[in-house]
Design a protein around this motif. Structure first.
Motif, PDB file in Angstrom:
ATOM      1  N   MET A 173       0.861  -1.197   0.000  1.00 52.47           N
ATOM      2  CA  MET A 173       0.000   0.000   0.000  1.00 52.47           C
ATOM      3  C   MET A 173       0.890   1.238   0.000  1.00 52.47           C
ATOM      4  O   MET A 173       1.900   1.287   0.705  1.00 52.47           O
ATOM      5  CB  MET A 173      -0.889  -0.006   1.248  1.00 52.47           C
ATOM      6  N   ILE A 174       0.522   2.239  -0.770  1.00 49.53           N
ATOM      7  CA  ILE A 174       1.295   3.470  -0.826  1.00 49.53           C
ATOM      8  C   ILE A 174       1.145   4.249   0.480  1.00 49.53           C
ATOM      9  O   ILE A 174       0.088   4.236   1.122  1.00 49.53           O
ATOM     10  CB  ILE A 174       0.848   4.321  -2.032  1.00 49.53           C
ATOM     11  N   ARG A 175       2.217   4.897   0.894  1.00 51.33           N
ATOM     12  CA  ARG A 175       2.201   5.681   2.135  1.00 51.33           C
ATOM     13  C   ARG A 175       1.462   7.002   1.946  1.00 51.33           C
ATOM     14  O   ARG A 175       1.547   7.619   0.885  1.00 51.33           O
ATOM     15  CB  ARG A 175       3.622   6.016   2.561  1.00 51.33           C
ATOM     16  N   ILE A 176       0.767   7.441   2.981  1.00 50.24           N
ATOM     17  CA  ILE A 176       0.222   8.796   3.035  1.00 50.24           C
ATOM     18  C   ILE A 176       0.947   9.512   4.165  1.00 50.24           C
ATOM     19  O   ILE A 176       0.918   9.059   5.310  1.00 50.24           O
ATOM     20  CB  ILE A 176      -1.302   8.802   3.289  1.00 50.24           C
ATOM     21  N   ILE A 177       1.627  10.599   3.837  1.00 48.66           N
ATOM     22  CA  ILE A 177       2.400  11.319   4.857  1.00 48.66           C
ATOM     23  C   ILE A 177       2.023  12.798   4.834  1.00 48.66           C
ATOM     24  O   ILE A 177       1.512  13.312   3.831  1.00 48.66           O
ATOM     25  CB  ILE A 177       3.925  11.152   4.660  1.00 48.66           C
ATOM     26  N   GLN A 178       2.284  13.473   5.915  1.00 49.72           N
ATOM     27  CA  GLN A 178       2.038  14.903   6.025  1.00 49.72           C
ATOM     28  C   GLN A 178       3.291  15.672   5.578  1.00 49.72           C
ATOM     29  O   GLN A 178       4.414  15.246   5.840  1.00 49.72           O
ATOM     30  CB  GLN A 178       1.699  15.283   7.459  1.00 49.72           C
ATOM     31  N   SER A 179       3.094  16.807   4.939  1.00 42.40           N
ATOM     32  CA  SER A 179       4.243  17.605   4.498  1.00 42.40           C
ATOM     33  C   SER A 179       5.068  18.088   5.682  1.00 42.40           C
ATOM     34  O   SER A 179       6.245  18.404   5.537  1.00 42.40           O
ATOM     35  CB  SER A 179       3.779  18.799   3.669  1.00 42.40           C
ATOM     36  N   SER A 180       4.457  18.130   6.853  1.00 42.11           N
ATOM     37  CA  SER A 180       5.188  18.552   8.061  1.00 42.11           C
ATOM     38  C   SER A 180       6.161  17.474   8.555  1.00 42.11           C
ATOM     39  O   SER A 180       7.023  17.743   9.396  1.00 42.11           O
ATOM     40  CB  SER A 180       4.202  18.887   9.184  1.00 42.11           C
ATOM     41  N   ASP A 181       6.036  16.258   8.022  1.00 48.26           N
ATOM     42  CA  ASP A 181       6.915  15.149   8.418  1.00 48.26           C
ATOM     43  C   ASP A 181       8.208  15.249   7.609  1.00 48.26           C
ATOM     44  O   ASP A 181       8.396  14.593   6.587  1.00 48.26           O
ATOM     45  CB  ASP A 181       6.213  13.814   8.170  1.00 48.26           C
ATOM     46  N   LYS A 182       9.118  16.088   8.066  1.00 51.17           N
ATOM     47  CA  LYS A 182      10.345  16.389   7.318  1.00 51.17           C
ATOM     48  C   LYS A 182      11.248  15.161   7.182  1.00 51.17           C
ATOM     49  O   LYS A 182      11.948  15.006   6.182  1.00 51.17           O
ATOM     50  CB  LYS A 182      11.127  17.521   7.990  1.00 51.17           C
ATOM     51  N   VAL A 183      11.223  14.276   8.162  1.00 51.79           N
ATOM     52  CA  VAL A 183      12.063  13.074   8.100  1.00 51.79           C
ATOM     53  C   VAL A 183      11.623  12.184   6.943  1.00 51.79           C
ATOM     54  O   VAL A 183      12.449  11.698   6.154  1.00 51.79           O
ATOM     55  CB  VAL A 183      11.998  12.301   9.435  1.00 51.79           C
ATOM     56  N   HIS A 226      -3.545  19.134  -1.142  1.00 54.25           N
ATOM     57  CA  HIS A 226      -3.968  19.682   0.145  1.00 54.25           C
ATOM     58  C   HIS A 226      -5.369  19.201   0.507  1.00 54.25           C
ATOM     59  O   HIS A 226      -5.969  19.701   1.468  1.00 54.25           O
ATOM     60  CB  HIS A 226      -3.922  21.211   0.106  1.00 54.25           C
ATOM     61  N   ASP A 227      -5.883  18.219  -0.237  1.00 52.13           N
ATOM     62  CA  ASP A 227      -7.219  17.675   0.021  1.00 52.13           C
ATOM     63  C   ASP A 227      -7.087  16.261   0.604  1.00 52.13           C
ATOM     64  O   ASP A 227      -6.823  15.304  -0.132  1.00 52.13           O
ATOM     65  CB  ASP A 227      -8.008  17.629  -1.296  1.00 52.13           C
ATOM     66  N   PRO A 228      -7.263  16.086   1.916  1.00 54.27           N
ATOM     67  CA  PRO A 228      -7.113  14.758   2.532  1.00 54.27           C
ATOM     68  C   PRO A 228      -8.104  13.731   1.983  1.00 54.27           C
ATOM     69  O   PRO A 228      -7.779  12.542   1.905  1.00 54.27           O
ATOM     70  CB  PRO A 228      -7.371  15.019   4.024  1.00 54.27           C
ATOM     71  N   VAL A 229      -9.283  14.189   1.592  1.00 51.42           N
ATOM     72  CA  VAL A 229     -10.277  13.260   1.032  1.00 51.42           C
ATOM     73  C   VAL A 229      -9.768  12.686  -0.279  1.00 51.42           C
ATOM     74  O   VAL A 229      -9.879  11.479  -0.547  1.00 51.42           O
ATOM     75  CB  VAL A 229     -11.629  13.977   0.844  1.00 51.42           C
ATOM     76  N   LEU A 230      -9.210  13.553  -1.118  1.00 53.74           N
ATOM     77  CA  LEU A 230      -8.641  13.092  -2.394  1.00 53.74           C
ATOM     78  C   LEU A 230      -7.482  12.132  -2.143  1.00 53.74           C
ATOM     79  O   LEU A 230      -7.354  11.101  -2.818  1.00 53.74           O
ATOM     80  CB  LEU A 230      -8.163  14.281  -3.229  1.00 53.74           C
ATOM     81  N   ALA A 231      -6.659  12.440  -1.159  1.00 54.94           N
ATOM     82  CA  ALA A 231      -5.510  11.586  -0.850  1.00 54.94           C
ATOM     83  C   ALA A 231      -5.965  10.160  -0.539  1.00 54.94           C
ATOM     84  O   ALA A 231      -5.408   9.187  -1.064  1.00 54.94           O
ATOM     85  CB  ALA A 231      -4.733  12.168   0.327  1.00 54.94           C
ATOM     86  N   GLU A 232      -6.965  10.023   0.306  1.00 54.44           N
ATOM     87  CA  GLU A 232      -7.475   8.692   0.659  1.00 54.44           C
ATOM     88  C   GLU A 232      -8.096   8.002  -0.551  1.00 54.44           C
ATOM     89  O   GLU A 232      -7.913   6.794  -0.759  1.00 54.44           O
ATOM     90  CB  GLU A 232      -8.515   8.806   1.795  1.00 54.44           C
ATOM     91  N   ALA A 233      -8.829   8.760  -1.355  1.00 51.62           N
ATOM     92  CA  ALA A 233      -9.485   8.172  -2.527  1.00 51.62           C
ATOM     93  C   ALA A 233      -8.462   7.665  -3.534  1.00 51.62           C
ATOM     94  O   ALA A 233      -8.633   6.591  -4.135  1.00 51.62           O
ATOM     95  CB  ALA A 233     -10.411   9.204  -3.175  1.00 51.62           C
ATOM     96  N   VAL A 234      -7.380   8.418  -3.726  1.00 53.84           N
ATOM     97  CA  VAL A 234      -6.346   7.994  -4.668  1.00 53.84           C
ATOM     98  C   VAL A 234      -5.634   6.746  -4.148  1.00 53.84           C
ATOM     99  O   VAL A 234      -5.359   5.811  -4.909  1.00 53.84           O
ATOM    100  CB  VAL A 234      -5.335   9.134  -4.924  1.00 53.84           C
TER     101      VAL A 234
END
Length: 429
Positions: A1-11, A271-279
């Motif tokens: 499964m592809i990862r979903i990460i936040q842009s604030s997660d610099k690591v 910047h759309d979390p709903v789109l991120a999950e759908a993709v």
């Protein structure tokens, strides 16, 4: 499964950027050994490596593709595919014709003439992946800009199958694009043959075309002996999307790169979390239907991600940091964002411009900078196959007017003979 990460997660972001850099030292040693053997043993080395790596038993006389083999290829290809190849050829040619630059000269009132002479290279080599695969599109993308530039001798190298033949679609594409010589060799040994020459293959002035890590490292090693286009790595696509994007389209476009290579990269910035999950869900649904599912899953797990950003501006900033090979802008008004894009090999605007359009027949070249090198490299183009010479014809009047400036600049650099070459003409010695 592809990862979903936040842009604030610099690591995680830095890890994703760093994942594109591989340890090449061990492979480089093997490449150097292959190239040394080709330099020393010529055709015999090429035949030996072709037996070893491609399982094809060829003699030196069989390395070059014959006219009969090209005729055979035309008899093997599907006529509808041939028609599509010709559509692609025409569109690629038309686009690259627009890139042609002309020599120019600027006469000044005192008789001085300055200018630039633009000439095609004499002989170029194009590398096309082969073996079990067929990449006629890569043949067109490499050969057509060379032909448009006016290169007289276009030499194609591509690995054969175990039967000693080249894929008929690649051969037909080469004939259609104006390739003048075709050789059944691949890998680092093919790059060595193009750079240094053998009994059968004369050396070229420049080598273009993508290949595996062996080919890439070989191109790096021969740079200086010959010119090269760029150092290509695994394929990449980065999609910037807003809520107007169709998750089915975005997932399909990301998978179109993930199926290329287990090291390919597919990234979505939104910047759309709903789109991120759908993709993410759509990727999982579509990947299970791919013949190259295993390879795509490896690419998705190791080199890909969906990144949730704060807004579209942050998405574009991150896109510029990644400097991707392919950048898709899947937003409502994509042209409004074009001015914000600084680094990308090819930019695809709108919901109906998937990356494969550019791969095959939009017209622009699909040989593109990868691994972040879009910060300083350009796509393969007509200029790749041309060279420029400056033209300088000073009049006596202009030398009199500017001579003292030249003398001063030469003397401040400690180059008295440079200064003297002007002094003697001014009667100062």
């Amino acid at each position: 499964m592809i990862r979903i990460i936040q842009s604030s997660d610099k690591v995680s972001l830095q890890s994703l950027l760093n994942s594109r850099v591989s340890n090449q030292a061990e492979i480089a040693g093997r490449v150097a050994a292959i190239m040394d053997e080709v330099r020393q043993s010529g055709d015999n080395a090429l035949c030996g490596f072709t037996r070893r790596f491609d399982k094809a038993d060829l003699t030196p006389e069989q390395l070059r593709v014959s006219e009969e083999e090209i005729k055979w290829a035309y008899s093997q290809v599907d006529q509808e595919v041939l028609a599509s190849l010709r559509v692609a050829r025409k569109r690629i040619e038309d686009f690259h014709q627009k890139q042609l630059a002309k020599s120019w000269f600027h006469p000044e009132v005192d008789g001085t003439i300055l200018g630039q002479l633009i000439l095609p290279l004499d002989r170029v080599g194009i590398y096309v992946p082969g073996g079990t695969a067929s990449y006629p599109s890569s043949v067109l993308m490499n050969a057509i800009p060379a032909k448009v530039a006016g290169v007289a001798q276009i030499v194609m190298v591509t690995p054969p199958g175990e039967d000693g033949r080249i894929n008929p679609y690649s051969l037909v594409a080469a004939a259609e694009a104006g390739v003048t010589e075709i050789y059944k060799i691949g890998g680092a040994q093919a790059i060595a043959a193009l750079a240094f020459g053998t009994e059968t293959i004369r050396p070229v002035d420049k080598i273009t075309g993508p290949g595996n890590i062996y080919v890439t490292l070989a191109k790096r090693m021969v740079y200086g002996q010959v010119g090269i286009d760029m150092l290509a790595g695994p394929s990449e696509v980065l999609v910037v999307a807003d809520s107007s994007a169709n998750p089915i389209y975005a997932a399909a476009d990301m998978l179109s790169q993930a199926e290329h290579d287990s090291m390919a990269s597919a990234i979505l910035l939104t910047h759309d979390p709903v789109l991120a999950e759908a993709v993410a869900m759509e990727i999982e649904r579509q990947v299970s239907k791919l013949p190259r599912e295993k390879m795509a899953r490896e690419a998705l797990a190791n080199y890909s991600a969906i990144i949730i950003t704060g807004d579209v501006g942050e998405s574009l900033d991150l896109a510029n940091t990644f400097a991707p090979e392919h950048l898709e802008i899947m937003v409502d008004e994509p042209f409004n964002l074009l001015g914000r894009i600084k680094n990308a090999g090819a930019i695809f605007l709108g919901h109906h411009s998937p990356e494969p359009v550019g791969d095959y027949l939009a017209g622009p070249n699909h040989v593109l900078p990868t691994n972040g090198t879009a910060r300083f490299y350009s796509p393969l183009n007509v200029d790749t196959f041309m060279k420029k010479s400056s033209v300088i014809s000073f009049s006596q009047q202009n030398l009199q007017a500017l001579g003292q400036d030249i003398i001063r600049l030469a003397e401040v650099e400690g180059l008295k003979a440079h200064a003297n070459a002007v002094r003697v003409r001014l009667g100062l010695e």
